[in-house]
Design a protein around this motif. Structure first.
Motif, PDB file in Angstrom:
ATOM      1  N   ALA A  66       0.729  -1.350  -0.207  1.00  0.00           N
ATOM      2  CA  ALA A  66      -0.141  -0.095  -0.131  1.00  0.00           C
ATOM      3  C   ALA A  66       0.697   1.209   0.070  1.00  0.00           C
ATOM      4  N   SER A  67       0.367   2.424  -0.529  1.00  0.00           N
ATOM      5  CA  SER A  67       1.143   3.525  -0.810  1.00  0.00           C
ATOM      6  C   SER A  67       1.126   4.073   0.629  1.00  0.00           C
ATOM      7  N   THR A  68       1.726   5.356   0.918  1.00  0.00           N
ATOM      8  CA  THR A  68       1.712   5.910   2.052  1.00  0.00           C
ATOM      9  C   THR A  68       0.145   6.321   2.297  1.00  0.00           C
ATOM     10  N   GLU A  69      -0.585   6.947   1.361  1.00  0.00           N
ATOM     11  CA  GLU A  69      -1.946   7.431   1.495  1.00  0.00           C
ATOM     12  C   GLU A  69      -2.828   6.040   1.857  1.00  0.00           C
ATOM     13  N   GLU A  70      -2.648   5.069   1.005  1.00  0.00           N
ATOM     14  CA  GLU A  70      -3.414   3.860   1.018  1.00  0.00           C
ATOM     15  C   GLU A  70      -3.216   3.310   2.702  1.00  0.00           C
ATOM     16  N   ARG A  71      -1.903   3.270   2.973  1.00  0.00           N
ATOM     17  CA  ARG A  71      -1.698   2.760   4.303  1.00  0.00           C
ATOM     18  C   ARG A  71      -2.357   3.335   5.578  1.00  0.00           C
ATOM     19  N   ALA A  72      -2.364   4.847   5.143  1.00  0.00           N
ATOM     20  CA  ALA A  72      -2.865   5.577   6.406  1.00  0.00           C
ATOM     21  C   ALA A  72      -4.635   5.259   6.404  1.00  0.00           C
ATOM     22  N   ARG A  73      -5.221   4.681   5.460  1.00  0.00           N
ATOM     23  CA  ARG A  73      -6.598   4.633   5.214  1.00  0.00           C
ATOM     24  C   ARG A  73      -6.870   2.925   5.655  1.00  0.00           C
ATOM     25  N   LEU A  74      -5.887   1.961   5.387  1.00  0.00           N
ATOM     26  CA  LEU A  74      -6.099   0.749   5.624  1.00  0.00           C
ATOM     27  C   LEU A  74      -5.465   0.104   6.817  1.00  0.00           C
ATOM     28  N   TRP A  75      -4.562   0.635   7.656  1.00  0.00           N
ATOM     29  CA  TRP A  75      -3.927   0.409   8.773  1.00  0.00           C
ATOM     30  C   TRP A  75      -5.187   0.146   9.800  1.00  0.00           C
ATOM     31  N   PRO A  76      -5.886   1.266  10.044  1.00  0.00           N
ATOM     32  CA  PRO A  76      -7.228   1.043  11.110  1.00  0.00           C
ATOM     33  C   PRO A  76      -7.773  -0.025  10.463  1.00  0.00           C
ATOM     34  N   VAL A  77      -8.091  -0.365   9.589  1.00  0.00           N
ATOM     35  CA  VAL A  77      -8.921  -1.559   9.170  1.00  0.00           C
ATOM     36  C   VAL A  77      -8.331  -2.859   9.642  1.00  0.00           C
ATOM     37  N   MET A  78      -6.899  -2.857   9.376  1.00  0.00           N
ATOM     38  CA  MET A  78      -6.085  -4.219   9.794  1.00  0.00           C
ATOM     39  C   MET A  78      -6.075  -4.062  11.456  1.00  0.00           C
ATOM     40  N   THR A  79      -6.071  -3.153  12.176  1.00  0.00           N
ATOM     41  CA  THR A  79      -5.808  -3.150  13.405  1.00  0.00           C
ATOM     42  C   THR A  79      -7.172  -3.245  14.092  1.00  0.00           C
ATOM     43  N   LYS A  80      -8.440  -3.099  13.436  1.00  0.00           N
ATOM     44  CA  LYS A  80      -9.708  -3.742  14.035  1.00  0.00           C
ATOM     45  C   LYS A  80      -9.591  -5.278  13.581  1.00  0.00           C
ATOM     46  N   VAL A  81      -9.219  -5.916  12.766  1.00  0.00           N
ATOM     47  CA  VAL A  81      -9.154  -7.251  12.701  1.00  0.00           C
ATOM     48  C   VAL A  81      -8.402  -7.889  13.471  1.00  0.00           C
ATOM     49  N   PHE A  82      -6.962  -7.156  13.849  1.00  0.00           N
ATOM     50  CA  PHE A  82      -6.162  -7.699  14.691  1.00  0.00           C
ATOM     51  C   PHE A  82      -5.568  -6.549  15.699  1.00  0.00           C
ATOM     52  N   PRO A  83      -6.136  -6.184  16.492  1.00  0.00           N
ATOM     53  CA  PRO A  83      -5.550  -5.109  17.367  1.00  0.00           C
ATOM     54  C   PRO A  83      -4.173  -5.161  17.743  1.00  0.00           C
ATOM     55  N   THR A  84      -3.614  -6.476  17.707  1.00  0.00           N
ATOM     56  CA  THR A  84      -2.229  -6.639  18.227  1.00  0.00           C
ATOM     57  C   THR A  84      -0.973  -5.929  17.107  1.00  0.00           C
ATOM     58  N   TYR A  85      -1.702  -5.795  16.181  1.00  0.00           N
ATOM     59  CA  TYR A  85      -0.704  -5.052  14.987  1.00  0.00           C
ATOM     60  C   TYR A  85      -0.308  -3.836  15.345  1.00  0.00           C
TER      61      TYR A  85
END
Length: 155
Positions: A109-128
């Motif tokens: 993911a690009s920097t902009e995409e990661r900013a949007r997608l990181w919270p998606v993934m920390t919701k899936v697995f908060p330990t990230y």
């Protein structure tokens, strides 16, 4: 996959518990192993960047529309996981989700995409989030995009 690749041996993760998870997943078409501690799980097959061998591992995933999302956390280690280095060298991968197997293209993911997608993934697995705080490297988010069957996923 080409006819040659269909006959190639796929090497499962050298980590014992992951290899066991992969075997159960494959043997049951994801009925056993499709979740890991309640979190959706898929199988990712990459081409080894040095060995050229097909490598398969089980990973937790999230979704963004039709795309699958992975996190190259390596348990918060200071180095990227081998599977991430492999797909960075050759982004053509194969994914198995449940009984479905398909060709895909992986990209960081690009920097902009990661900013949007990181919270998606920390919701899936908060330990990230804890993993990210414990390492100096930015943990990549990987976007997996399905490709057409005629696109050889792993050359």
């Amino acid at each position: 996959m080409t006819a040659q690749e269909q006959h190639e041996t796929i090497e499962d993760s050298p980590v014992g518990w992951v290899a066991s998870h992969v075997r159960r997943y494959v043997e049951t078409d994801g009925a056993d192993g499709g979740t890991f501690h309640g979190i959706p799980s898929l199988l990712l097959t990459t081409r080894g960047r040095r060995s050229g061998a097909l490598r398969r591992t089980a990973l937790m995933y999230g979704r963004d529309g039709d795309n699958y999302l992975l996190v190259a956390s390596n348990g918060g280690a200071s180095r990227h996981p081998a599977w991430y280095l492999n797909l960075s060298a050759d982004p053509r991968v194969e994914i198995q989700v449940g009984a479905e197997r398909f060709a895909a293209h992986a990209r960081t993911a690009s920097t902009e995409e990661r900013a949007r997608l990181w919270p998606v993934m920390t919701k899936v697995f908060p330990t990230y989030a804890r993993y990210q705080k414990g390492t100096d490297r930015e943990i990549p988010v990987i976007i997996i995009e399905r490709t057409s069957p005629e696109d050889s996923t792993i050359h």
